[in-house]
Design a protein around this motif. Sequence first.
Motif, mmCIF file in Angstrom:
data_model
loop_
_atom_site.group_PDB
_atom_site.id
_atom_site.type_symbol
_atom_site.label_atom_id
_atom_site.label_comp_id
_atom_site.label_asym_id
_atom_site.label_seq_id
_atom_site.Cartn_x
_atom_site.Cartn_y
_atom_site.Cartn_z
ATOM 1 N N LEU B 20 39.840 44.957 47.443
ATOM 2 C CA LEU B 20 41.301 44.635 46.677
ATOM 3 C C LEU B 20 41.336 42.999 46.518
ATOM 4 C CD1 LEU B 20 43.854 47.309 46.957
ATOM 5 C CD2 LEU B 20 42.435 46.985 45.082
ATOM 6 N N THR B 21 41.166 42.412 47.966
ATOM 7 C CA THR B 21 41.146 41.028 48.093
ATOM 8 C C THR B 21 39.868 40.394 47.270
ATOM 9 O OG1 THR B 21 41.770 41.257 50.375
ATOM 10 C CG2 THR B 21 41.049 39.186 49.793
ATOM 11 N N GLU B 22 38.784 40.898 47.057
ATOM 12 C CA GLU B 22 37.767 40.486 46.394
ATOM 13 C C GLU B 22 38.433 40.698 44.855
ATOM 14 O OE1 GLU B 22 34.096 42.257 47.648
ATOM 15 O OE2 GLU B 22 33.771 42.666 45.497
ATOM 16 N N TYR B 23 38.836 41.682 44.530
ATOM 17 C CA TYR B 23 39.189 41.973 43.025
ATOM 18 C C TYR B 23 40.217 40.751 42.697
ATOM 19 C CZ TYR B 23 42.168 44.042 39.376
ATOM 20 O OH TYR B 23 42.962 44.124 38.381
ATOM 21 N N TYR B 24 41.316 40.711 43.402
ATOM 22 C CA TYR B 24 42.149 39.420 42.942
ATOM 23 C C TYR B 24 41.688 38.252 43.186
ATOM 24 C CZ TYR B 24 45.878 42.762 41.973
ATOM 25 O OH TYR B 24 46.421 43.743 41.393
ATOM 26 N N HIS B 25 40.714 37.836 44.352
ATOM 27 C CA HIS B 25 40.459 36.381 44.047
ATOM 28 C C HIS B 25 39.363 36.300 42.909
ATOM 29 C CE1 HIS B 25 41.740 34.613 47.916
ATOM 30 N NE2 HIS B 25 41.793 35.953 48.197
ATOM 31 N N GLU B 26 38.596 37.245 42.333
ATOM 32 C CA GLU B 26 37.677 37.101 41.112
ATOM 33 C C GLU B 26 38.655 36.693 39.758
ATOM 34 O OE1 GLU B 26 34.268 40.295 42.193
ATOM 35 O OE2 GLU B 26 35.552 40.691 40.664
ATOM 36 N N LEU B 27 39.745 37.540 39.837
ATOM 37 C CA LEU B 27 40.934 37.126 38.844
ATOM 38 C C LEU B 27 41.348 35.846 38.737
ATOM 39 C CD1 LEU B 27 42.740 40.486 38.690
ATOM 40 C CD2 LEU B 27 41.665 39.361 36.704
ATOM 41 N N GLY B 28 41.520 35.397 40.012
ATOM 42 C CA GLY B 28 42.280 34.070 40.428
ATOM 43 C C GLY B 28 41.253 32.961 40.021
ATOM 44 N N SER B 29 39.742 33.171 40.005
ATOM 45 C CA SER B 29 38.632 32.268 39.659
ATOM 46 C C SER B 29 38.179 32.304 38.773
ATOM 47 C CB SER B 29 37.902 32.213 40.949
ATOM 48 O OG SER B 29 37.444 33.286 41.125
ATOM 49 N N ALA B 30 38.746 33.540 37.782
ATOM 50 C CA ALA B 30 37.903 33.800 36.610
ATOM 51 C C ALA B 30 37.828 32.534 35.570
ATOM 52 C CB ALA B 30 38.830 34.963 35.610
ATOM 53 N N HIS B 31 39.022 32.148 35.155
ATOM 54 C CA HIS B 31 38.939 30.914 34.148
ATOM 55 C C HIS B 31 38.073 29.643 34.755
ATOM 56 C CE1 HIS B 31 42.856 32.586 32.267
ATOM 57 N NE2 HIS B 31 41.594 32.896 31.479
ATOM 58 N N ALA B 32 38.159 29.365 35.900
ATOM 59 C CA ALA B 32 37.368 28.391 36.516
ATOM 60 C C ALA B 32 35.932 28.514 36.392
ATOM 61 C CB ALA B 32 37.703 28.090 37.779
ATOM 62 N N GLU B 33 35.717 29.953 36.305
ATOM 63 C CA GLU B 33 34.138 30.273 36.308
ATOM 64 C C GLU B 33 33.867 30.620 34.805
ATOM 65 O OE1 GLU B 33 33.631 33.135 39.241
ATOM 66 O OE2 GLU B 33 34.107 31.789 40.761
ATOM 67 N N GLY B 34 34.522 30.268 33.944
ATOM 68 C CA GLY B 34 34.270 30.545 32.440
ATOM 69 C C GLY B 34 34.629 31.567 31.947
ATOM 70 N N GLN B 35 35.364 32.747 32.704
ATOM 71 C CA GLN B 35 35.467 33.941 32.176
ATOM 72 C C GLN B 35 36.856 34.135 31.768
ATOM 73 O OE1 GLN B 35 34.366 35.269 36.346
ATOM 74 N NE2 GLN B 35 32.850 36.755 35.367
ATOM 75 N N LYS B 36 36.972 35.213 30.646
ATOM 76 C CA LYS B 36 38.270 35.642 30.225
ATOM 77 C C LYS B 36 38.810 36.451 30.968
ATOM 78 C CE LYS B 36 37.482 33.008 26.361
ATOM 79 N NZ LYS B 36 38.186 31.898 26.001
ATOM 80 N N VAL B 37 40.145 36.549 30.952
ATOM 81 C CA VAL B 37 40.969 37.539 31.424
ATOM 82 C C VAL B 37 41.750 38.330 30.359
ATOM 83 C CG1 VAL B 37 42.953 37.891 33.089
ATOM 84 C CG2 VAL B 37 41.373 36.210 33.659
ATOM 85 N N ALA B 38 41.755 39.740 30.625
ATOM 86 C CA ALA B 38 42.570 40.683 29.802
ATOM 87 C C ALA B 38 43.727 41.394 30.521
ATOM 88 C CB ALA B 38 41.604 41.461 28.977
ATOM 89 N N TRP B 39 44.786 41.496 30.229
ATOM 90 C CA TRP B 39 45.767 42.376 30.972
ATOM 91 C C TRP B 39 45.724 43.687 30.216
ATOM 92 C CZ3 TRP B 39 50.971 39.201 32.178
ATOM 93 C CH2 TRP B 39 50.636 38.226 33.121
ATOM 94 N N CYS B 40 46.221 44.619 31.276
ATOM 95 C CA CYS B 40 45.825 45.787 30.563
ATOM 96 C C CYS B 40 46.716 46.815 31.226
ATOM 97 C CB CYS B 40 44.366 46.569 30.819
ATOM 98 S SG CYS B 40 44.231 48.065 30.180
ATOM 99 N N THR B 41 47.731 47.852 30.545
ATOM 100 C CA THR B 41 48.412 48.613 31.010
ATOM 101 C C THR B 41 47.470 49.658 31.816
ATOM 102 O OG1 THR B 41 48.100 50.065 29.136
ATOM 103 C CG2 THR B 41 50.271 48.722 29.274
ATOM 104 N N SER B 42 48.123 50.327 32.891
ATOM 105 C CA SER B 42 47.473 51.211 33.900
ATOM 106 C C SER B 42 46.760 51.999 33.619
ATOM 107 C CB SER B 42 48.172 51.484 35.072
ATOM 108 O OG SER B 42 49.238 52.478 34.689
ATOM 109 N N VAL B 43 47.162 52.739 32.229
ATOM 110 C CA VAL B 43 46.392 53.942 31.701
ATOM 111 C C VAL B 43 45.882 53.509 30.117
ATOM 112 C CG1 VAL B 43 46.764 55.869 33.082
ATOM 113 C CG2 VAL B 43 48.389 55.094 31.113
#
Lengths: 264, 410
Positions: B20-43
């Motif tokens: 989970l640490t890895e997952y949240y750090h990936e999200l934290g650095s996504a934009h800096a690494e040129g990736q897009k972020v989507a927010w999604c409901t849990s189901v």
Amino acid sequence: MAPKMFAGIDVGASATKCMIISEEKEEAGSAVAKTGIDLAGGARKVFEDALSGVDGGGAAVARIVSTGFGRKNVPFADASKTEISCQSMGCYFHFPRAIVIVDIGGQDTKVIRTDADGKLRGFKMNRKCAAGTGTFLEEISHRLDVSLEEMNALAMRSKKDVEIGAFCTVFTGTEILARIREGVSREDLAKGVYKSVVKRAMEMDTLVGDVVLTGGVVAHNRILCDMFSEILGREVLIPPEPQLSGAFGAALYALQEAGQSRLE
Amino acid sequence: MTEIGQRKEIHAAAELKQLLTEYYHELGSAHAEGQKVAWCTSVGPAEVLRSFGFKVYFPENHAAMIGVQRAGEKYIPVANAVGYSPEICSYLTSDIGAYIQHWTPLDKAYGVKSIPKPDVLAYNTNQCRDVKEWFSYYSREFKVPLVGIDSPKYIGEVEDMHVDDVTAQLERLIRQLEGITNRKLDEDQLKGTVGLSLEATNLWKEILETAAHVPSPFTFFDGTIHMAPIVVLRGDRRAVDYYQVLLREMKARIAAGVAAVDGERYRIYWEGMPIWGKLRALSEQFAELRTCVVASTYCNSWIFDDMRESDPVRSMALAYTKLFINRAESAKEQYIAEIAKRFKVDGIIFHDSKTCPHNSNARYGMPSRIRERYGIPSLIINADLNDLRLYSEEQTKTNIEAFVEQMEVA
């Protein structure tokens, strides 16, 4: 050698009660005191007061069971049980058949179902809200400028039914102020308040069969018994000492469990 | 050997924390690494979002962490003050309140200072209306598109017409995402992602099923922690890998006769939301009472075993529509009764969560019906998922203790 005794201590939100019984399940002593801040000290005090007429004093008590919201704060108790089980046990002793117990206490109201064998079959407790409990009556007595002890007598003098509609203790206070302004008498308002206590209890569960009314609020406000009987259309059952029925149940548990090892 | 009342630690938990640490750090650095972020409901449609290459963030997981860190009481009033009622979902209000105050539980939990900004938000109302309103707030706030599925609700039997409807909405959502990302959906990628979701969900199901064993190696409280990958990493290989590890540990517990609750005497079904800020206290109380909460509708809600790699969109539509929370009382009742029987439970605790009416199932007479039809006793606890001001600890403790005493004399 003094006969063996068994004690039940009920540390309730408003009052701490103790009952000591013999092996024959007869009361040997009892005491009631206001629950203060020092729960353990208060429990010790009612225990000692209840012991005052008991042969052999504390040494005669073979086992102590605590109950009530402060049941875990009685360090000298051998075991604890919830007040739900203890009320079930205590009331069933007096009325050994399938019963529905309505226990109106200082801080909560409970409806407890006990079957014909004396087994606890289910229960419901009021929500977090204090409406319909002893605390509610205390709050409203301030609004009516009457002591809690006098409110029962005041309501008995009422000539007219007044409906108190609010669910919430605070809003009921506001509603009462509005009614006072409208000129409704204190007597009628007091009766209306008791009626709302009955209604809160009746909407918690279906009260089918033999209903036993108990708890400190019932002990001090007998008008509630008449109201329950009137609304249910049949007599409700009242144990001999309603405020002590939980402590009595705890003492019965102490007797039942006697011989078991002391639980630390 | 643990002492009575102590929670029994699961060894895989260390791996979970790392994941989970890895997952949240990936999200934290996504934009800096040129990736897009989507927010999604849990189901929600996580598989579709992942297939478009989005890093996917789940506000509900974030809100649950606010609850676990007992910060709801601090942030719910902040959202109330800007017009979000204290009567609505306390995930929504605590999350929006925390956002307004620039606070996140991710910092304490994973050393991540802020939530990742969304490029798109995707919801599914298969849970409730509140998720849509919640995401609408952030859509306005971040000025990013909001896409989603408005699911048919309160379904008894799931019929073709329901699945047709949601399939069409998923196809529309895919077209919308193609427009937003300016790329075509890679169908093979979607098939692979759905395949991974199915693999993870089947493993998660198998883990939950281990609790049918007497004594149970796993509790509902363990489930609320170890469910994180099936929520946030559905469609990601790492969820599959993690659940293989956890399943091995649970099987090893069964083989060695290790119980999650030492001296298990009674088995309970938890219906409704967790009380996030009281997980530890409640799990310890149950352990002291030598009572194991062995099953829950909540943890089971992430079993999507209808997903099929061969027919990804339609199978997703079926899986996400068939969800317990989206069903009619009759379907819910059958579901609960079936699980209660299979897990050999002695009683059911219904958590009536004040701000979560959609996931509170004691409001239309279900406890009485289940007691009458199946002879299973139940207890209703009035509390809330995140707003601890709606929770009376003393009353709840007494209720639970008395419920166990009721089982003792039964």
